[in-house]
Design a protein around this motif. Structure first.
Motif, PDB file in Angstrom:
ATOM      1  N   ALA A  31      10.247  31.293   0.632  1.00 25.71           N
ATOM      2  CA  ALA A  31      10.138  32.519  -0.158  1.00 25.71           C
ATOM      3  C   ALA A  31      11.118  32.518  -1.320  1.00 25.71           C
ATOM      4  CB  ALA A  31      10.386  33.732   0.731  1.00 25.71           C
ATOM      5  N   ALA A  32      12.214  31.775  -1.178  1.00 21.99           N
ATOM      6  CA  ALA A  32      13.226  31.698  -2.234  1.00 21.99           C
ATOM      7  C   ALA A  32      12.923  30.588  -3.242  1.00 21.99           C
ATOM      8  CB  ALA A  32      14.608  31.477  -1.627  1.00 21.99           C
ATOM      9  N   GLY A  33      11.774  29.929  -3.091  1.00 18.19           N
ATOM     10  CA  GLY A  33      11.379  28.929  -4.076  1.00 18.19           C
ATOM     11  C   GLY A  33      11.616  27.491  -3.681  1.00 18.19           C
ATOM     12  N   TYR A  34      11.929  27.241  -2.418  1.00 17.33           N
ATOM     13  CA  TYR A  34      12.173  25.880  -1.956  1.00 17.33           C
ATOM     14  C   TYR A  34      10.941  25.296  -1.267  1.00 17.33           C
ATOM     15  CZ  TYR A  34      17.244  26.022  -2.670  1.00 17.33           C
ATOM     16  OH  TYR A  34      18.503  26.079  -3.219  1.00 17.33           O
ATOM     17  N   ARG A  35      10.633  24.058  -1.595  1.00 17.27           N
ATOM     18  CA  ARG A  35       9.771  23.251  -0.747  1.00 17.27           C
ATOM     19  C   ARG A  35      10.656  22.782   0.402  1.00 17.27           C
ATOM     20  NH1 ARG A  35       7.313  17.275  -2.423  1.00 17.27           N
ATOM     21  NH2 ARG A  35       6.235  16.823  -0.440  1.00 17.27           N
ATOM     22  N   VAL A  36      10.185  22.905   1.642  1.00 20.09           N
ATOM     23  CA  VAL A  36      11.028  22.615   2.795  1.00 20.09           C
ATOM     24  C   VAL A  36      10.398  21.513   3.648  1.00 20.09           C
ATOM     25  CG1 VAL A  36      12.196  23.571   4.815  1.00 20.09           C
ATOM     26  CG2 VAL A  36      11.783  25.025   2.818  1.00 20.09           C
ATOM     27  N   ILE A  37      11.191  20.503   3.961  1.00 25.56           N
ATOM     28  CA  ILE A  37      10.773  19.403   4.823  1.00 25.56           C
ATOM     29  C   ILE A  37      11.488  19.557   6.162  1.00 25.56           C
ATOM     30  CG2 ILE A  37      10.540  16.907   5.057  1.00 25.56           C
ATOM     31  CD1 ILE A  37       9.131  18.076   2.595  1.00 25.56           C
ATOM     32  N   LEU A  38      10.695  19.602   7.248  1.00 25.25           N
ATOM     33  CA  LEU A  38      11.244  19.744   8.598  1.00 25.25           C
ATOM     34  C   LEU A  38      10.873  18.525   9.428  1.00 25.25           C
ATOM     35  CD1 LEU A  38      10.370  23.481   9.463  1.00 25.25           C
ATOM     36  CD2 LEU A  38      12.493  22.583   8.508  1.00 25.25           C
ATOM     37  N   PRO A  39      11.719  17.509   9.480  1.00 24.62           N
ATOM     38  CA  PRO A  39      11.386  16.310  10.269  1.00 24.62           C
ATOM     39  C   PRO A  39      11.869  16.425  11.713  1.00 24.62           C
ATOM     40  CG  PRO A  39      13.345  15.913   8.946  1.00 24.62           C
ATOM     41  CD  PRO A  39      12.932  17.331   8.672  1.00 24.62           C
ATOM     42  N   ASP A  40      11.184  15.728  12.606  1.00 30.05           N
ATOM     43  CA  ASP A  40      11.685  15.441  13.946  1.00 30.05           C
ATOM     44  C   ASP A  40      12.269  14.034  13.884  1.00 30.05           C
ATOM     45  OD1 ASP A  40      10.804  17.854  14.968  1.00 30.05           O
ATOM     46  OD2 ASP A  40       9.023  17.022  15.939  1.00 30.05           O
ATOM     47  N   ASP A  41      13.559  13.897  14.143  1.00 28.45           N
ATOM     48  CA  ASP A  41      14.176  12.577  14.085  1.00 28.45           C
ATOM     49  C   ASP A  41      13.473  11.600  15.020  1.00 28.45           C
ATOM     50  OD1 ASP A  41      16.240  13.015  12.218  1.00 28.45           O
ATOM     51  OD2 ASP A  41      17.462  14.004  13.738  1.00 28.45           O
ATOM     52  N   ILE A  42      13.546  10.342  14.669  1.00 30.87           N
ATOM     53  CA  ILE A  42      13.037   9.302  15.559  1.00 30.87           C
ATOM     54  C   ILE A  42      13.724   9.448  16.918  1.00 30.87           C
ATOM     55  CG2 ILE A  42      13.003   6.808  16.001  1.00 30.87           C
ATOM     56  CD1 ILE A  42      10.915   7.749  14.003  1.00 30.87           C
ATOM     57  N   GLY A  43      12.903   9.432  17.976  1.00 31.97           N
ATOM     58  CA  GLY A  43      13.412   9.615  19.324  1.00 31.97           C
ATOM     59  C   GLY A  43      13.252  11.016  19.854  1.00 31.97           C
ATOM     60  N   PHE A  44      12.953  11.974  18.969  1.00 32.10           N
ATOM     61  CA  PHE A  44      12.953  13.368  19.368  1.00 32.10           C
ATOM     62  C   PHE A  44      11.580  14.014  19.194  1.00 32.10           C
ATOM     63  CE2 PHE A  44      17.298  12.288  18.482  1.00 32.10           C
ATOM     64  CZ  PHE A  44      18.041  13.020  19.389  1.00 32.10           C
ATOM     65  N   CYS A  45      11.287  14.962  20.069  1.00 33.35           N
ATOM     66  CA  CYS A  45      10.187  15.909  19.899  1.00 33.35           C
ATOM     67  C   CYS A  45       8.846  15.208  19.680  1.00 33.35           C
ATOM     68  CB  CYS A  45      10.548  16.891  18.785  1.00 33.35           C
ATOM     69  SG  CYS A  45      12.193  17.622  19.043  1.00 33.35           S
ATOM     70  N   LYS A  46       8.197  15.382  18.526  1.00 34.33           N
ATOM     71  CA  LYS A  46       6.882  14.796  18.296  1.00 34.33           C
ATOM     72  C   LYS A  46       6.947  13.424  17.623  1.00 34.33           C
ATOM     73  CE  LYS A  46       4.351  19.209  18.086  1.00 34.33           C
ATOM     74  NZ  LYS A  46       3.646  19.068  19.374  1.00 34.33           N
ATOM     75  N   SER A  47       8.133  12.877  17.477  1.00 30.94           N
ATOM     76  CA  SER A  47       8.277  11.536  16.888  1.00 30.94           C
ATOM     77  C   SER A  47       8.327  10.482  17.985  1.00 30.94           C
ATOM     78  CB  SER A  47       9.547  11.471  16.036  1.00 30.94           C
ATOM     79  OG  SER A  47       9.422  12.290  14.889  1.00 30.94           O
TER      80      SER A  47
END
Length: 347
Positions: free
Chosen positions: A105-121
């Motif tokens: 909302a403040a004008g940022y494109r946001v990248i949300l990664p799951d680090d290798i080894g974690f979650c859906k990675s």
């Protein structure tokens, strides 16, 4: 069966033609996949609020997949801004969702990664999870996305990786925000004894909702009332431990713990060249190795009310803020207070 889930996931990925090639930059090796992704990926069945994309790449002689979300800016500014938000060890990229909405909302494109080894990675077993490697992986993802300048925000383990990213790629970081980062003290130098990877694995493979919640209550929300909303993040992890990837994930956590213990970032903080904001919770008592240390050693560890100001004094261009009464995850415990501080400083 794990084999079936892997086969199904990769069949879906490989059968789709919607693959975007990485940029021509020689440092970028890999492809971005933005087609269908199974809801249950590498043991994580948690529902993400935005489309999950995959960065497929190789290093350490292995083919790897990093899951991430790419949230566009809702307000289009003349100066394009991008932020990458790095999660902690007991968190996933999705834990930053509310922060991502505010930044979008403040004008940022946001990248949300799951680090290798974690979650859906992917969760490779014979892999060096050192902090430099994780920072390099994030840089490879950003390069493949064509992102050269970025605001980096990291929490806990992600804060440790963010600091390392700032040290490795200073010309690419517009601003650096460290939220209760690990590595502000040398745990081993303070007396934490060595615990073998096998022993750490045995302590991790038995984790469940109850044990995870107990740990987070004591370490992350010290002297605070547990809110029902926190349960969703505990379930998110507990489901991975109870999945077909539970044993793999437990071993990853053992490898990560071993790597982090040997790489505290405190000694390199004076070398940071980037504009930096360090923020910590006054009641944060998180420390690696506290659980298997003697009472005398454990008493020395995790005093963020002291570690925070001392670390900030070491960073050349640093602003510091301490959240009164908050613990290890201020963006979850008191989001409004966190956003007031964050957005008063950004840009």
């Amino acid at each position: 069966m794990k084999f079936f889930s892997v086969f199904s996931a990769w069949s879906a990925i490989l059968s789709c033609t919607a693959v975007v090639s990485a940029q021509s930059d020689p440092d970028s090796i890999g492809t971005i996949y933005d087609g269908h992704v199974p809801a249950d990926l590498y043991g994580s069945n948690y529902t993400y609020p935005w489309q999950v994309k995959l960065f497929n790449f190789s290093n350490q002689r292995q083919n790897l997949t990093m899951a991430f979300m790419d949230i566009p800016a809702r307000n289009h500014h003349k100066n394009k801004k991008t932020a990458v938000l790095l999660h902690g060890g007991n968190f996933c990229g999705v834990t930053w969702s509310d922060t991502a909405r505010h930044m979008s909302a403040a004008g940022y494109r946001v990248i949300l990664p799951d680090d290798i080894g974690f979650c859906k990675s992917s969760k490779p077993q014979g892999y060096s999870y050192n902090v430099h490697q994780q920072a390099l992986n994030i840089n490879s993802l950003l390069t493949a996305l064509g992102i050269d300048q970025v605001t980096v925000i990291g929490h806990s383990m992600g804060g440790m990786i963010a600091a390392r990213y700032g040290l490795m790629y200073p010309t690419k970081v517009q601003q650096l925000i460290l939220v209760d980062p690990l590595g502000l003290e040398d745990w081993v130098a303070k007396g934490v004894p060595y615990l073998s990877i096998d022993a750490t694995y045995e302590s991790q493979v038995v984790q469940n909702f109850t044990t995870l919640k107990q740990y987070e209550q004591v370490s992350y929300f010290h002297n605070a009332t547990w809110k029902p909303a926190y349960d969703t993040w505990v379930h998110m992890l507990a489901n991975i431990y109870s999945s077909n990837y539970g044993s793999d994930y437990a071993y990853v956590m053992a490898l990560v713990t071993d790597a982090l213990l040997s790489q505290p970032v405190i000694y390199q903080l004076p070398l940071l060249q980037t504009r930096t904001y360090l923020m910590v919770g006054e009641n944060d008592v998180t420390a690696l190795g506290k659980a298997w240390s003697s009472p005398v050693v454990a008493a020395k560890l995790g005093h963020y009310d002291e570690l925070g100001p001392a670390a900030a004094a070491m960073i050349p261009n640093c602003t510091f803020h301490m959240f009164p009464g908050l613990g290890h995850a201020p963006f979850l415990q008191d989001p409004e207070a966190f956003y007031d501080v964050l957005f008063s400083w950004l840009d």
